[in-house]
Design an enzyme around this catalytic site. Structure first.
Site, PDB file in Angstrom:
ATOM      1  N   GLN A 160      -7.543  -0.347   3.683  1.00  0.00           N
ATOM      2  CA  GLN A 160      -8.316  -0.896   4.807  1.00  0.00           C
ATOM      3  C   GLN A 160      -9.734  -1.268   4.406  1.00  0.00           C
ATOM      4  O   GLN A 160     -10.462  -1.872   5.183  1.00  0.00           O
ATOM      5  CB  GLN A 160      -8.387   0.132   5.941  1.00  0.00           C
ATOM      6  CG  GLN A 160      -7.071   0.341   6.654  1.00  0.00           C
ATOM      7  CD  GLN A 160      -6.716  -0.791   7.596  1.00  0.00           C
ATOM      8  OE1 GLN A 160      -7.561  -1.595   7.965  1.00  0.00           O
ATOM      9  NE2 GLN A 160      -5.464  -0.861   7.982  1.00  0.00           N
ATOM     10  N   CYS A 199       3.580   1.759  13.864  1.00  0.00           N
ATOM     11  CA  CYS A 199       4.653   2.470  13.164  1.00  0.00           C
ATOM     12  C   CYS A 199       5.918   1.633  13.193  1.00  0.00           C
ATOM     13  O   CYS A 199       6.003   0.632  13.884  1.00  0.00           O
ATOM     14  CB  CYS A 199       4.843   3.875  13.728  1.00  0.00           C
ATOM     15  SG  CYS A 199       6.159   4.059  14.885  1.00  0.00           S
ATOM     16  N   THR A 216      11.586  -6.785 -11.101  1.00  0.00           N
ATOM     17  CA  THR A 216      11.110  -8.158 -11.294  1.00  0.00           C
ATOM     18  C   THR A 216       9.871  -8.403 -10.435  1.00  0.00           C
ATOM     19  O   THR A 216       9.829  -8.012  -9.272  1.00  0.00           O
ATOM     20  CB  THR A 216      12.237  -9.150 -10.922  1.00  0.00           C
ATOM     21  OG1 THR A 216      13.340  -8.885 -11.790  1.00  0.00           O
ATOM     22  CG2 THR A 216      11.789 -10.586 -11.073  1.00  0.00           C
ATOM     23  N   ASN A 254      -7.734   3.608   8.734  1.00  0.00           N
ATOM     24  CA  ASN A 254      -7.079   2.485   9.393  1.00  0.00           C
ATOM     25  C   ASN A 254      -7.155   2.530  10.911  1.00  0.00           C
ATOM     26  O   ASN A 254      -7.014   1.506  11.561  1.00  0.00           O
ATOM     27  CB  ASN A 254      -5.607   2.395   8.968  1.00  0.00           C
ATOM     28  CG  ASN A 254      -4.907   3.728   8.995  1.00  0.00           C
ATOM     29  OD1 ASN A 254      -5.366   4.684   8.391  1.00  0.00           O
ATOM     30  ND2 ASN A 254      -3.796   3.801   9.704  1.00  0.00           N
ATOM     31  N   SER A 264      -3.594  -3.360  -0.556  1.00  0.00           N
ATOM     32  CA  SER A 264      -2.430  -4.072  -0.018  1.00  0.00           C
ATOM     33  C   SER A 264      -2.879  -5.460   0.414  1.00  0.00           C
ATOM     34  O   SER A 264      -3.861  -5.601   1.149  1.00  0.00           O
ATOM     35  CB  SER A 264      -1.884  -3.291   1.179  1.00  0.00           C
ATOM     36  OG  SER A 264      -0.804  -3.987   1.755  1.00  0.00           O
ATOM     37  N   ALA A 265      -2.147  -6.500  -0.026  1.00  0.00           N
ATOM     38  CA  ALA A 265      -2.619  -7.881   0.135  1.00  0.00           C
ATOM     39  C   ALA A 265      -2.803  -8.315   1.585  1.00  0.00           C
ATOM     40  O   ALA A 265      -3.739  -9.035   1.912  1.00  0.00           O
ATOM     41  CB  ALA A 265      -1.648  -8.834  -0.561  1.00  0.00           C
ATOM     42  N   HIS A 266      -1.905  -7.858   2.465  1.00  0.00           N
ATOM     43  CA  HIS A 266      -1.944  -8.429   3.818  1.00  0.00           C
ATOM     44  C   HIS A 266      -3.161  -7.989   4.612  1.00  0.00           C
ATOM     45  O   HIS A 266      -3.478  -8.573   5.647  1.00  0.00           O
ATOM     46  CB  HIS A 266      -0.637  -8.168   4.576  1.00  0.00           C
ATOM     47  CG  HIS A 266      -0.363  -6.750   4.931  1.00  0.00           C
ATOM     48  ND1 HIS A 266      -0.469  -6.277   6.209  1.00  0.00           N
ATOM     49  CD2 HIS A 266       0.031  -5.704   4.183  1.00  0.00           C
ATOM     50  CE1 HIS A 266      -0.143  -4.996   6.230  1.00  0.00           C
ATOM     51  NE2 HIS A 266       0.169  -4.628   5.016  1.00  0.00           N
ATOM     52  N   GLY A 289       0.802  -1.211   0.000  1.00  0.00           N
ATOM     53  CA  GLY A 289       0.000   0.000   0.000  1.00  0.00           C
ATOM     54  C   GLY A 289       0.839   1.267   0.000  1.00  0.00           C
ATOM     55  O   GLY A 289       0.507   2.253  -0.651  1.00  0.00           O
TER      56      GLY A 289
END
Ligand code: PLP
Length: 352
Positions: free
Chosen positions: A151, A297, A209, A121, A171-173, A49
């Site tokens: 989020q 953070c 890559t 978030n 963002s994937a996580h 993200g």
């Protein structure tokens, strides 16, 4: 796993192992595009993200000059790039929703990018992107509209809610995919300058890559998220309500931040009067309850929340704030445990 073992090819190469990796990236791109409501060539894979947000703000400024505008409750991945280029920061109301009059006042012909997050978030508040888009199109016709949907992607239909945006970060996580991979939708016709120069991958917008295993994992997680979202919402929403309701009923001096109907289902942000959140988090951690104060953070330290400050929450009031985040793994038993542990920990700290 195959992309970390047998099919460990570079998708930009030409031989058979590379071609298998390329096919996997292409398929993942189609799946991500379908889930986010865009065309496959509009998906740019990133390292997460933060990179997508930086690319949206700085890439727009570098590609078109002008000024950046964002709200005061953006994640630092948006706020810091905007501030670093002398951009304008727009106020939110006490409910955390962007002040549309203040937004309109900050817009003009010079503005080249406006960034308003879909869901926050820290407190989970959802922004009215359609109204934001209407204001931007009218007063800043040159501006790209970006939304940080990092989020939101677990809880909300990003494809529908961000359909008016030119740039969308995920963002994937946050929806169960691997860490260190994300994507940005760059809708056709939106001009941004690349931040990373090199091999020209991702339509020249993001050289480097591909993280093949990460990209494939992200696509799988996003598809599963979209397919099971209704069940997730039906299960988690009442658990979040129970956590907030039980704690506010059991303990005096507990305030829930934000208006529940305007927040994503997994967000439970509570402020405990007379308690330091750091001390509370320590006791919770010892009892197996993982929660946080402001955003996580890099140092793990608890920084004062710029989000609560922007919502007009005083420093004293913000001091005892804790963010409980529910997700797809959260169970009823865990919520019951959390209610007991938090109740006891707050009473213990107040008794000192
Ligand atoms: N934007 C928001 C709203 C977030 O919550 C986060 C991370 O927590 C980010 C951006 C940064 O994403 P990443 O950790 O993938 O770099």
């Amino acid at each position: 796993m195959p992309f970390l073992t047998t099919d460990f090819g570079n998708p930009s190469g030409a031989h058979a192992v590379s071609r298998r990796a390329r096919k996997a990236v292409d398929e993942a791109r189609e799946q991500v595009a379908e889930c986010l409501g865009c065309r496959p060539f509009e998906v740019v894979f990133t390292s997460g993200g933060t990179e997508a947000d930086n690319m949206a703000v700085l890439g727009s400024l570098d590609g078109g000059g002008g000024t950046a505008v964002c709200t005061a409750i953006e994640h630092h991945a948006v706020l810091h790039p905007v501030e670093s280029r002398g951009g304008r920061v727009v106020a939110v109301g006490p409910d955390g929703v962007v002040d549309l009059d203040a937004l309109s006042a900050a817009l003009d012909e010079e503005v080249s990018v406006v960034s308003v997050m879909l869901a926050n978030n820290e407190v989970g508040v959802v922004q009215p992107l359609e109204a934001v888009a209407a204001a931007v199109r009218e007063a800043a016709p040159r501006a790209r509209l970006h939304t940080d949907a990092v989020q939101a992607a677990l809880w909300l239909d990003v494809a529908g809610l961000a359909a008016t945006c030119d740039l969308v970060s995920v963002s994937a996580h946050k929806f169960g995919g691997p860490k260190g991979v994300g994507a940005m939708v760059v809708r056709g016709g939106t001009r941004i300058a690349p931040r990373t120069l090199g091999g020209g991958q991702e339509r020249d917008l993001r050289s480097g890559t591909h993280n093949v295993a990460g990209i494939v994992g992200m696509a799988a997680a996003l598809r599963a998220t979209v397919a099971t979202r209704n069940e997730l919402l039906a299960r988690i929403s009442p658990l979040r309500d129970r956590l907030a309701d039980e704690l506010t009923a059991r303990l005096p001096g507990v305030v829930e931040t934000g208006v529940r109907g305007r927040k994503v289902a997994g967000s439970c942000h509570l402020r405990f009067a007379g308690v330091e959140s750091e001390a509370l988090l320590f006791l919770l951690d010892e009892a197996g309850v993982c929660a946080s104060a402001a955003s996580a953070c890099a140092s793990g330290a608890q920084a004062a929340s710029h989000v609560l400050a922007a919502m007009g929450v005083s420093g004293d009031d913000a001091r005892g704030s804790v963010r409980f985040s529910l997700g797809w793994t959260t169970t009823t038993a865990e919520i019951d445990h959390a209610i007991d542990v938090v109740g006891e920990a707050v009473e213990r700290l107040r008794a000192r």
